[in-house]
Design a protein around this motif. Structure first.
Motif, PDB file in Angstrom:
ATOM      1  N   LYS A  41      40.230  -3.234  -7.662  1.00 31.71           N
ATOM      2  CA  LYS A  41      38.776  -3.156  -7.911  1.00 31.71           C
ATOM      3  C   LYS A  41      38.087  -4.478  -7.558  1.00 31.71           C
ATOM      4  O   LYS A  41      36.974  -4.488  -7.024  1.00 31.71           O
ATOM      5  CB  LYS A  41      38.485  -2.828  -9.382  1.00 31.71           C
ATOM      6  N   GLU A  42      38.750  -5.601  -7.880  1.00 28.93           N
ATOM      7  CA  GLU A  42      38.136  -6.906  -7.567  1.00 28.93           C
ATOM      8  C   GLU A  42      38.025  -7.104  -6.058  1.00 28.93           C
ATOM      9  O   GLU A  42      37.057  -7.677  -5.569  1.00 28.93           O
ATOM     10  CB  GLU A  42      38.935  -8.042  -8.230  1.00 28.93           C
ATOM     11  N   ALA A  43      39.024  -6.603  -5.317  1.00 25.54           N
ATOM     12  CA  ALA A  43      38.958  -6.675  -3.845  1.00 25.54           C
ATOM     13  C   ALA A  43      37.803  -5.818  -3.330  1.00 25.54           C
ATOM     14  O   ALA A  43      37.045  -6.233  -2.441  1.00 25.54           O
ATOM     15  CB  ALA A  43      40.281  -6.208  -3.247  1.00 25.54           C
ATOM     16  N   LEU A  44      37.664  -4.607  -3.919  1.00 21.01           N
ATOM     17  CA  LEU A  44      36.546  -3.726  -3.523  1.00 21.01           C
ATOM     18  C   LEU A  44      35.204  -4.361  -3.841  1.00 21.01           C
ATOM     19  O   LEU A  44      34.252  -4.289  -3.058  1.00 21.01           O
ATOM     20  CB  LEU A  44      36.652  -2.377  -4.258  1.00 21.01           C
ATOM     21  N   LEU A  45      35.116  -5.030  -5.015  1.00 26.11           N
ATOM     22  CA  LEU A  45      33.853  -5.678  -5.411  1.00 26.11           C
ATOM     23  C   LEU A  45      33.521  -6.814  -4.452  1.00 26.11           C
ATOM     24  O   LEU A  45      32.366  -6.949  -4.019  1.00 26.11           O
ATOM     25  CB  LEU A  45      33.941  -6.198  -6.849  1.00 26.11           C
ATOM     26  N   ALA A  46      34.531  -7.617  -4.092  1.00 27.67           N
ATOM     27  CA  ALA A  46      34.290  -8.729  -3.160  1.00 27.67           C
ATOM     28  C   ALA A  46      33.758  -8.193  -1.828  1.00 27.67           C
ATOM     29  O   ALA A  46      32.800  -8.742  -1.257  1.00 27.67           O
ATOM     30  CB  ALA A  46      35.584  -9.513  -2.944  1.00 27.67           C
ATOM     31  N   ARG A  47      34.364  -7.072  -1.366  1.00 24.51           N
ATOM     32  CA  ARG A  47      33.901  -6.468  -0.106  1.00 24.51           C
ATOM     33  C   ARG A  47      32.473  -5.925  -0.246  1.00 24.51           C
ATOM     34  O   ARG A  47      31.626  -6.125   0.625  1.00 24.51           O
ATOM     35  CB  ARG A  47      34.856  -5.338   0.300  1.00 24.51           C
ATOM     36  N   ALA A  48      32.222  -5.270  -1.399  1.00 22.56           N
ATOM     37  CA  ALA A  48      30.884  -4.694  -1.631  1.00 22.56           C
ATOM     38  C   ALA A  48      29.820  -5.789  -1.711  1.00 22.56           C
ATOM     39  O   ALA A  48      28.699  -5.626  -1.198  1.00 22.56           O
ATOM     40  CB  ALA A  48      30.891  -3.880  -2.925  1.00 22.56           C
ATOM     41  N   LEU A  49      30.170  -6.932  -2.321  1.00 25.20           N
ATOM     42  CA  LEU A  49      29.204  -8.041  -2.420  1.00 25.20           C
ATOM     43  C   LEU A  49      28.912  -8.640  -1.048  1.00 25.20           C
ATOM     44  O   LEU A  49      27.771  -9.015  -0.748  1.00 25.20           O
ATOM     45  CB  LEU A  49      29.720  -9.121  -3.383  1.00 25.20           C
ATOM     46  N   ASP A  50      29.955  -8.704  -0.205  1.00 28.06           N
ATOM     47  CA  ASP A  50      29.729  -9.186   1.174  1.00 28.06           C
ATOM     48  C   ASP A  50      28.808  -8.223   1.926  1.00 28.06           C
ATOM     49  O   ASP A  50      27.888  -8.645   2.634  1.00 28.06           O
ATOM     50  CB  ASP A  50      31.071  -9.311   1.920  1.00 28.06           C
ATOM     51  N   GLU A  51      29.069  -6.910   1.767  1.00 31.53           N
ATOM     52  CA  GLU A  51      28.217  -5.898   2.419  1.00 31.53           C
ATOM     53  C   GLU A  51      26.780  -6.010   1.910  1.00 31.53           C
ATOM     54  O   GLU A  51      25.829  -5.855   2.670  1.00 31.53           O
ATOM     55  CB  GLU A  51      28.752  -4.486   2.119  1.00 31.53           C
ATOM     56  N   ASN A  52      26.663  -6.273   0.602  1.00 29.68           N
ATOM     57  CA  ASN A  52      25.341  -6.395  -0.018  1.00 29.68           C
ATOM     58  C   ASN A  52      24.563  -7.563   0.585  1.00 29.68           C
ATOM     59  O   ASN A  52      23.369  -7.460   0.867  1.00 29.68           O
ATOM     60  CB  ASN A  52      25.532  -6.621  -1.529  1.00 29.68           C
ATOM     61  N   GLU A  53      25.271  -8.688   0.782  1.00 32.15           N
ATOM     62  CA  GLU A  53      24.617  -9.873   1.371  1.00 32.15           C
ATOM     63  C   GLU A  53      24.115  -9.546   2.775  1.00 32.15           C
ATOM     64  O   GLU A  53      22.976  -9.850   3.136  1.00 32.15           O
ATOM     65  CB  GLU A  53      25.618 -11.038   1.419  1.00 32.15           C
ATOM     66  N   VAL A  54      24.984  -8.892   3.571  1.00 28.48           N
ATOM     67  CA  VAL A  54      24.600  -8.529   4.945  1.00 28.48           C
ATOM     68  C   VAL A  54      23.403  -7.572   4.920  1.00 28.48           C
ATOM     69  O   VAL A  54      22.474  -7.689   5.725  1.00 28.48           O
ATOM     70  CB  VAL A  54      25.795  -7.885   5.687  1.00 28.48           C
ATOM     71  N   LEU A  55      23.418  -6.626   3.949  1.00 34.01           N
ATOM     72  CA  LEU A  55      22.315  -5.657   3.835  1.00 34.01           C
ATOM     73  C   LEU A  55      20.988  -6.373   3.567  1.00 34.01           C
ATOM     74  O   LEU A  55      19.988  -6.108   4.246  1.00 34.01           O
ATOM     75  CB  LEU A  55      22.614  -4.663   2.706  1.00 34.01           C
ATOM     76  N   PHE A  56      20.969  -7.274   2.576  1.00 38.44           N
ATOM     77  CA  PHE A  56      19.700  -7.938   2.238  1.00 38.44           C
ATOM     78  C   PHE A  56      19.229  -8.878   3.357  1.00 38.44           C
ATOM     79  O   PHE A  56      18.034  -8.971   3.618  1.00 38.44           O
ATOM     80  CB  PHE A  56      19.816  -8.678   0.901  1.00 38.44           C
ATOM     81  N   LEU A  57      20.185  -9.534   4.024  1.00 40.57           N
ATOM     82  CA  LEU A  57      19.787 -10.376   5.164  1.00 40.57           C
ATOM     83  C   LEU A  57      19.150  -9.519   6.253  1.00 40.57           C
ATOM     84  O   LEU A  57      18.110  -9.866   6.823  1.00 40.57           O
ATOM     85  CB  LEU A  57      21.001 -11.126   5.724  1.00 40.57           C
ATOM     86  N   SER A  58      19.772  -8.345   6.521  1.00 37.72           N
ATOM     87  CA  SER A  58      19.228  -7.434   7.542  1.00 37.72           C
ATOM     88  C   SER A  58      17.857  -6.908   7.121  1.00 37.72           C
ATOM     89  O   SER A  58      16.912  -6.875   7.927  1.00 37.72           O
ATOM     90  CB  SER A  58      20.205  -6.280   7.752  1.00 37.72           C
ATOM     91  N   LEU A  59      17.749  -6.506   5.845  1.00 36.12           N
ATOM     92  CA  LEU A  59      16.497  -5.937   5.341  1.00 36.12           C
ATOM     93  C   LEU A  59      15.355  -6.941   5.475  1.00 36.12           C
ATOM     94  O   LEU A  59      14.281  -6.626   6.020  1.00 36.12           O
ATOM     95  CB  LEU A  59      16.681  -5.524   3.873  1.00 36.12           C
ATOM     96  N   TYR A  60      15.584  -8.166   5.004  1.00 38.86           N
ATOM     97  CA  TYR A  60      14.502  -9.167   5.044  1.00 38.86           C
ATOM     98  C   TYR A  60      14.239  -9.671   6.458  1.00 38.86           C
ATOM     99  O   TYR A  60      13.118 -10.040   6.783  1.00 38.86           O
ATOM    100  CB  TYR A  60      14.808 -10.320   4.074  1.00 38.86           C
ATOM    101  N   LYS A  61      15.282  -9.674   7.294  1.00 37.96           N
ATOM    102  CA  LYS A  61      15.080 -10.048   8.701  1.00 37.96           C
ATOM    103  C   LYS A  61      14.140  -9.042   9.360  1.00 37.96           C
ATOM    104  O   LYS A  61      13.198  -9.412  10.067  1.00 37.96           O
ATOM    105  CB  LYS A  61      16.439 -10.064   9.417  1.00 37.96           C
ATOM    106  N   ASN A  62      14.377  -7.747   9.106  1.00 34.30           N
ATOM    107  CA  ASN A  62      13.511  -6.707   9.675  1.00 34.30           C
ATOM    108  C   ASN A  62      12.095  -6.795   9.117  1.00 34.30           C
ATOM    109  O   ASN A  62      11.114  -6.668   9.852  1.00 34.30           O
ATOM    110  CB  ASN A  62      14.110  -5.324   9.406  1.00 34.30           C
TER     111      ASN A  62
END
Length: 755
Positions: free
Chosen positions: A662-683
């Motif tokens: 679960k901690e590995a999944l959370l680390a991956r999800a948090l990385d995806e989340n960072e990429v999502l917000f960077l993409s969202l605000y960039k757009n």
């Protein structure tokens, strides 16, 4: 006796329909004196029905004459609860209870003043730049609000018994208000301070607070007053956390003209307190909630204030205390409980909010649309639409026109097109704002061999692998293949949500095979949007389900939302925003769920370690006598502990494995989340910087007319889009803060930041 405690002050059979508080208190006291071991229930009632606190306080005062030790226990329990509640909203209720106990001669007035002064001192230290941390002003404001909100319930008694001490507290509060950081607008604390000053100059007379202890004053004066010690003070940092932990009590929505809610300043505050407390403590039982809201212990009518208070909670930012559906149900129940008064008040509130819709925050507009359409669906969709027919004369980006269009679209979702068309028969021209009536838009209706073949194979229950083979055998341009496969599968799944889900579960692999990368996924979303172009709800559901099955990534959704055909709709339709909200929400919910699961697994590890420790402690009591072990513990218990420890050890290994996964999944999800917000605000930054004017955008209020909207399309586009930026930033602030420096450096253009 429980029923008597719960129903005290209500018109009900338990009290032979008497409405005299004195009779109720005597009856309840008579029953309770025989049940003195149940003090926790009495404290629970005071905490969860706080508008009845003056009645409970008087009952405790009478019990104090009979059994001082019992009442001492109540005071001690209250203090324990008070200490535990110091970081949450319960402190306000418990301080009110302590104040009322002081009025009933149960608590020493000087002890209460010391509690006030401790909280006030903590507040003053918090906002001191040298000794404290002004970021935590929200906490300091909360403490001062708690002190002030006690005074309507006990200000007169404090002024009579400890005038110098209470005067010192008032001077201290005034000093605190002079050093705290203020906003341009008057906030809740400053407003409350003004109301308390008016109350003080009126001799502390409050109509809306019952004072039943006065009927028993001659008896209560003989009771022993108990002391109470001061709570310990917590400390912490970070402004955002502070505002989440210590939210303002409410942000008033002044919907109606002052004449409609005309009360003494302090009575308005007290009735709001009653209403907010009932909403807070009865959130699980809507019928009871409405019943208590209608029957508050005040001698005047308050329907307009009730509506304003509920709407202020429904539209509270960043989010309401409870799900919006709760307020929808409460408003419905109040309309049924007060059929002659409340529906007209709610209608008045809607009209007033509609008039100000252009000034309303985008998040509040969305909530209002969802609430209003749901509300009308429970009352046969009846509304005088002819009053709003003039919106057709406004440009299609005018907020009032968009509001009517979105409400009608949501109503169609909750009913069906013909029913909603019938509901607007008094303003038939509004049909123009209804969503299209047509069903799916299937491109391959009249032909397309592959489409027909895929359809036959699916109906013949062939596997995803066989359909993939069929597609690979037919050489077709990549985009053509994607279009025909997606459209055909959507058409097969178009009969209902269940059909759609079945198709996605069975043939999701087919879609995954032809849409392996982000570019193809953007095309896939475009095909879904094209197929369901007449049905925003099905577009949203299909995209949401595809994201759930990981056929579409959140980044593909962001890219599609910011494609040219959607950017042009940002100010005239909620359609792209709904899809974006769902995508961000789904990503956030995945992270929240993982955090909960990890927290639960960690508790499992702790309980396994406790079982092991208990066994070791028992084994350590084994002693040796002449070389032979002698049990210091009961053998049966030791055996049971061994069994538990062995079982816990097995579980611990399994839990540790799950925890790591679960901690590995959370680390991956948090990385995806960072990429999502960077993409969202960039757009967001890219589209806004292209369109934002260099000068600040102000709406020319002077030239606005009641039936005209003088904001140009480009300007409205910027206002709407910036409104959604604010809404996303507010809602996901806790997830965005960790990436704020990166956003600042890589994404936020100075013009975007300024806007």
């Amino acid at each position: 006796w429980k029923s008597l405690l719960l129903r005290i002050g209500d018109k009900c059979p338990e009290y032979s329909s008497s409405s005299e508080f004195k009779d109720h208190i005597e009856t309840c006291y008579g029953a309770l004196r025989r049940e003195l071991e149940h003090s926790p229930f009495l404290l629970q009632c005071a905490e969860q029905l706080p508008h009845k606190i003056p009645l409970y306080g008087t009952v405790v005062g009478l019990l104090n004459l009979e059994d001082e030790d019992f009442v001492k226990t109540i005071v001690e329990n209250t203090q324990t609860s008070f200490q535990e509640a110091l970081n949450c909203d319960r402190i306000r209720i418990l301080m009110r209870f302590l104040t009322v106990l002081m009025c009933s001669k149960v608590l020493q007035p000087a002890s209460l003043v010391v509690v006030f002064e401790t909280l006030l001192s903590s507040a003053a230290t918090t906002v001191d730049e040298e000794k404290g941390n002004p970021s935590w002003q929200a906490c300091a404001d909360f403490y001062v609000t708690c002190i002030l909100s006690c005074l309507p319930w006990g200000g007169a008694e404090l002024m009579e018994q400890v005038p110098e001490e209470i005067e010192r507290v008032m001077v201290g509060i005034e000093a605190y208000l002079s050093i705290r950081f203020e906003d341009d607008e008057k906030d809740f604390l400053e407003d409350l301070w003004e109301r308390i000053q008016v109350l003080s100059s009126n001799g502390w007379k409050v109509e809306s607070v019952p004072r039943p202890h006065l009927s028993f004053e001659a008896q209560l004066v003989a009771g022993k007053s108990h002391p109470i010690s001061c709570p310990e003070q917590p400390y912490g940092k970070q402004k955002h956390e502070a505002e989440l932990k210590y939210p303002q009590r409410t942000r008033r929505l002044n919907i109606f003209p002052a004449s409609k809610t005309e009360l003494q300043p302090i009575d308005r505050f007290v009735v709001e307190e009653y209403l907010l407390d009932v909403l807070l403590f009865l959130n699980g039982c809507r019928k009871e909630c409405a019943s208590f809201m209608v029957g508050l212990p005040v001698p005047f009518r308050y329907e307009y204030l009730m509506a304003e208070t509920i709407f202020s909670q429904l539209l509270l930012l960043p989010q309401p205390p409870f799900r919006p559906i709760y307020y929808t149900l409460v408003i419905m129940d109040l309309c049924k409980a007060l059929p002659g008064a409340f529906p007209a008040v709610v209608a008045g509130a809607v009209r007033a909010l509609f008039d100000k819709i252009a000034d309303l925050d985008m998040e509040c507009r969305t909530r209002l649309i969802l609430w209003f359409s749901h509300h009308l669906s429970n009352f046969q969709f009846i509304w005088p639409w002819e009053e709003w027919a003039y919106v057709l004369d406004l440009p299609n980006w005018a907020p009032q026109r968009v509001f009517v269009q979105e409400v009608l679209e949501r109503e169609v979702r909750l009913s069906y097109w013909d029913k909603i068309k019938q509901s607007i028969e008094n303003a038939p021209a509004l049909e123009e704002l209804l969503p299209p009536k047509g069903g799916p838009n299937f491109k391959y209706e009249d032909g397309g061999e592959i489409s027909a073949e895929i359809s036959n194979k699916v109906k013949g229950r062939q596997t995803a692998h066989e359909i993939i083979s069929l597609i690979e055998e037919n050489i077709y341009p990549a985009h053509g293949t994607l279009s025909v496969v997606v459209q055909t599968l959507l058409d097969i799944g178009s009969k209902s949500f269940t059909h759609l889900i079945t198709v996605l579960e069975r043939y999701g692999q087919v879609i995954a095979k032809i849409c392996p990368d982000q570019d193809k996924q953007v095309m896939l979303i475009a095909e879904v949007s094209s197929y369901w172009k007449n049905n925003a709800q099905m577009t949203s559901i299909a995209i949401d389900r595809m994201m759930g099955y990981r056929l579409i990534s959140n980044l593909a959704i962001v890219r599609w939302v910011f494609s040219p055909e959607n950017i042009g709709q940002f100010h005239i339709s909620d359609r792209p925003w709904e899809i974006l909200r769902n995508a961000v929400s789904k990503t956030y919910n995945r992270i929240t769920d993982l955090r909960k699961e990890i927290s639960s697994l960690k508790k499992g590890v702790i309980s396994a370690e406790k079982a092991k420790a208990a066994l070791e402690a028992a084994e350590s009591k084994l002693t040796l006598v002449e070389g032979e072990p002698v049990l210091g513990e009961n053998p049966a218990r030791l055996k049971s502990l061994k069994t538990q420890a062995e079982k816990a050890k097995e579980e611990e290994v399994s839990i540790h494995d799950s925890l790591q996964a679960k901690e590995a999944l959370l680390a991956r999800a948090l990385d995806e989340n960072e990429v999502l917000f960077l993409s969202l605000y960039k757009n967001f930054s890219n589209v806004l910087v292209e369109r934002l004017p260099d000068a600040s955008m102000e709406v020319d209020d002077e030239n606005s007319q009641p039936n005209g909207y003088n904001v140009g399309e480009k300007e409205q586009w910027c206002l709407s889009t910036l409104g959604y930026v604010k809404a996303f930033s507010r809602q996901y602030a806790s997830e965005i803060w960790p990436h704020i420096e990166k956003l600042d450096v890589e994404v936020l253009h100075p013009l975007f930041r300024k806007a």
